[in-house]
Write a protein that holds these residues in place. Structure first.
Motif, short mmCIF file in Angstrom:
data_model
loop_
_atom_site.label_atom_id
_atom_site.label_comp_id
_atom_site.label_asym_id
_atom_site.label_seq_id
_atom_site.Cartn_x
_atom_site.Cartn_y
_atom_site.Cartn_z
N ILE A 175 0.86 -1.18 0.00
CA ILE A 175 0.00 0.00 0.00
C ILE A 175 0.90 1.23 0.00
O ILE A 175 1.64 1.48 0.96
N GLY A 176 0.85 2.01 -1.08
CA GLY A 176 1.76 3.13 -1.24
C GLY A 176 1.49 4.26 -0.28
O GLY A 176 0.42 4.34 0.35
N ALA A 177 2.44 5.17 -0.17
CA ALA A 177 2.33 6.32 0.73
C ALA A 177 1.04 7.10 0.44
O ALA A 177 0.69 7.34 -0.71
N TYR A 178 0.37 7.47 1.50
CA TYR A 178 -0.84 8.29 1.47
C TYR A 178 -1.96 7.67 0.62
O TYR A 178 -2.83 8.37 0.10
N SER A 179 -1.97 6.37 0.50
CA SER A 179 -3.08 5.69 -0.16
C SER A 179 -4.11 5.27 0.87
O SER A 179 -3.77 4.90 2.00
N TYR A 180 -5.36 5.30 0.47
CA TYR A 180 -6.48 4.86 1.30
C TYR A 180 -7.21 3.75 0.56
O TYR A 180 -7.60 3.92 -0.59
N VAL A 181 -7.37 2.61 1.24
CA VAL A 181 -8.03 1.46 0.63
C VAL A 181 -9.14 0.98 1.54
O VAL A 181 -8.91 0.62 2.70
N GLN A 182 -10.36 0.97 1.03
CA GLN A 182 -11.50 0.34 1.68
C GLN A 182 -12.19 -0.49 0.60
O GLN A 182 -13.00 0.02 -0.17
N ALA A 183 -11.83 -1.76 0.52
CA ALA A 183 -12.24 -2.55 -0.65
C ALA A 183 -12.71 -3.96 -0.31
O ALA A 183 -12.80 -4.80 -1.19
N GLY A 184 -12.98 -4.24 0.96
CA GLY A 184 -13.50 -5.55 1.34
C GLY A 184 -12.41 -6.56 1.57
O GLY A 184 -12.12 -6.93 2.70
N VAL A 198 -12.35 3.29 -2.74
CA VAL A 198 -13.46 2.84 -1.90
C VAL A 198 -14.36 1.97 -2.76
O VAL A 198 -14.95 2.46 -3.74
N ARG A 199 -14.50 0.72 -2.40
CA ARG A 199 -15.25 -0.23 -3.23
C ARG A 199 -16.16 -1.11 -2.38
O ARG A 199 -15.78 -1.58 -1.31
N LYS A 200 -17.36 -1.33 -2.85
CA LYS A 200 -18.23 -2.37 -2.35
C LYS A 200 -18.60 -3.21 -3.56
O LYS A 200 -19.37 -2.78 -4.43
N PHE A 415 -23.42 4.64 -2.16
CA PHE A 415 -22.15 5.16 -1.67
C PHE A 415 -22.39 6.20 -0.58
O PHE A 415 -21.80 6.13 0.52
N VAL A 416 -23.27 7.17 -0.83
CA VAL A 416 -23.56 8.22 0.14
C VAL A 416 -24.23 7.63 1.38
O VAL A 416 -23.87 7.98 2.52
N SER A 417 -25.17 6.71 1.19
CA SER A 417 -25.85 6.10 2.34
C SER A 417 -24.88 5.33 3.22
O SER A 417 -24.98 5.38 4.45
#
Length: 474
Positions: A175-184, A198-200, A415-417
């Protein structure tokens, strides 16, 4: 000292083995990043409260200034000034809901960390992995400065500085610098620096990637030198204030704290700061000339300077807010950097969402209207136009959508919910809605933490810098 060096070599070798398919070599990045002599200087801490089950087991480990709260089992690990939070562990008999399943928890959950080097990393145990309900694992992993492992079991991975893995099980990933991962759940992936993902699966997929030349001025990390850039300069400039609070036993609190709010013993509070009811100020937060209205919070490694938060505002782990005014119910995501100037204030309207790892760094007055979402790199009004939308408009997206460097696929409404539901959960868990002894959360439960220290073996001998085998159980 020899045992400490052998432990470091063992961890680096194990991580490299796991990342061999990616041809990624951890050693040049980690070699001499933290001098071995530095690892021998610090005490470790653990906290006890009636609300957090104590079950700490340390074996042959260097814990170097790390902090533990709750059920933790550590074996042959290097931890360096990291926060290991066990305040939302699942309990035996709980039912964990995942999709259409209600899965019983067979035994009390614990955090297990093995053969990992975590440098100034926050570990929060709130895991959503249905396969490992009883154990939150971090194994064969190296995590660098100010990264977040947030509810994310990790196995055989490398996390760059200021990166975040959130509610995602990761195996053999970089995971690279300053990366954000929310992918399950991901495996055998190398995520480029400055990626916000950001993935669902089957529902939505949000992707943004920072321009490399602009990101490098904020955070840059290559082998042979420590991380560099605006982010590192910012925290280094305030490091002395944190050193002072660890050098004394009893600290005079310079502000009034309501009886239903919580100010952590290891937070830095500077003058002209105001803390409202049901406010949570977590460990290693930094407040200076800050006003936190009712139900607001400043989570671990947050900085709020010359800023006003009206109430029920969330400043997620590592976020920084400088010279800004936030309306009510604003969410500022992980490691975001929001900086106005004394004569060019930044204003964030009520009910807005600042995506994780967002940089708003403006030298002119800038306003995000109420009910908006913002992401990416924003330095002026034009950037704001390309990197924000009203939540109402975003909710109407139902196919592939591009705006600037952002790509979105799927249901904007879902996504918003999902974000709004999570924001409500965070406020509830932190005690923002506490009233008449109902809806207790961390702001109320963390008021009387007993802090205890652990000292490593003193100077001299092969064991220098390691902690003796110690088992602390209820």
């Amino acid at each position: 000292m020899k045992e400490l060096e052998k432990l470091f070599d063992r961890i680096v070798q194990r991580v490299n083995i796991n990342l061999r398919e990616l041809e990624f070599d951890v050693h040049p990045l980690m070699n001499k990043l933290v001098p071995t002599s530095q690892m021998t200087k610090f005490y470790a801490f653990y906290g006890i409260t009636p609300h957090h089950p104590l079950n700490l087991v340390f074996r042959h480990s260097n814990l170097s200034g790390s902090y533990f709260l709750g059920r933790v089992r550590v074996t042959n690990s290097l931890l360096y000034k990291s926060d290991i939070r066990g305040d939302e562990l699942k309990q035996s008999g709980d039912l964990f809901q995942y999709q259409e399943f209600n899965i019983p928890v067979d035994q009390d959950e614990e955090i297990s960390i093995e053969d990992s080097f975590l440098i100034k990393t926050l570990v929060h145990n709130y895991s959503h992995d249905p396969e490992t309900l009883e154990t939150f694992f971090i194994k064969d992993t190296v995590s660098t400065h100010y990264a977040n492992i947030h509810g994310s079991p990790s196995d055989g991975c490398f996390l760059g500085p200021f990166s975040t893995v959130d509610l995602t099980t990761i195996r053999d990933c970089v995971i690279g610098a300053y990366s954000y991962v929310q992918a399950g759940e991901i495996s055998h992936l190398e995520v480029d620096p400055g990626t916000v993902w950001v993935r669902k699966p089957g529902d939505f997929n949000f992707m943004y990637r920072y321009p490399t030349d602009l990101l490098n001025s904020y955070i840059y990390f290559v082998g042979g030198s420590p991380p560099q850039g605006i982010f590192m300069d910012f925290v280094e400039d305030r490091k002395e204030a944190f050193q002072n609070i660890y050098n004394v036993v009893n600290i005079d609190v310079p502000v009034d704290v309501p009886p239903n709010a919580s100010l952590d013993r290891f937070a830095v509070i500077k003058p002209k700061t105001s803390i409202g009811e049901n406010v949570l100020v977590a460990q290693r937060a930094f407040l200076q000339n800050a006003t936190l209205g009712k139900g607001a919070n400043a989570q671990e490694n947050c900085y709020i300077i010359n800023a006003t938060l009206e109430g029920n505002d969330i400043t997620a782990h590592g976020a920084k807010i400088i010279e800004a005014n936030l309306g009510k119910n604003v969410f500022v995501g992980f490691n975001s950097f929001l900086r106005g100037r004394p004569n060019a204030r930044l204003t964030i309207g009520a009910d807005s969402i600042i995506m994780p790892h967002t940089i708003i760094d403006s030298r002119q007055p800038l306003t995000l209207p109420p009910g908006h979402i913002a992401w990416g790199m924003i330095r002026d009004a034009r950037d704001l136009e390309f990197n924000s939308m009203s939540l109402k408009a975003f909710s109407q997206i139902n196919t592939r959508f591009c705006q600037g460097r952002m790509l979105f696929e799927g249901s904007g409404g879902s996504f918003v919910s999902a974000f709004q539901e999570r924001i409500h959960h965070i406020l509830e868990a932190n005690g923002a809605f506490y009233s008449s002894n109902n809806n207790r959360g961390h702001a109320q439960r963390n008021q009387n933490i007993s802090i205890n220290t652990l000292q490593p073996y003193p100077k001299g001998g092969d064991q220098e810098g390691l902690y003796p085998t110690i088992i602390i159980q209820p």
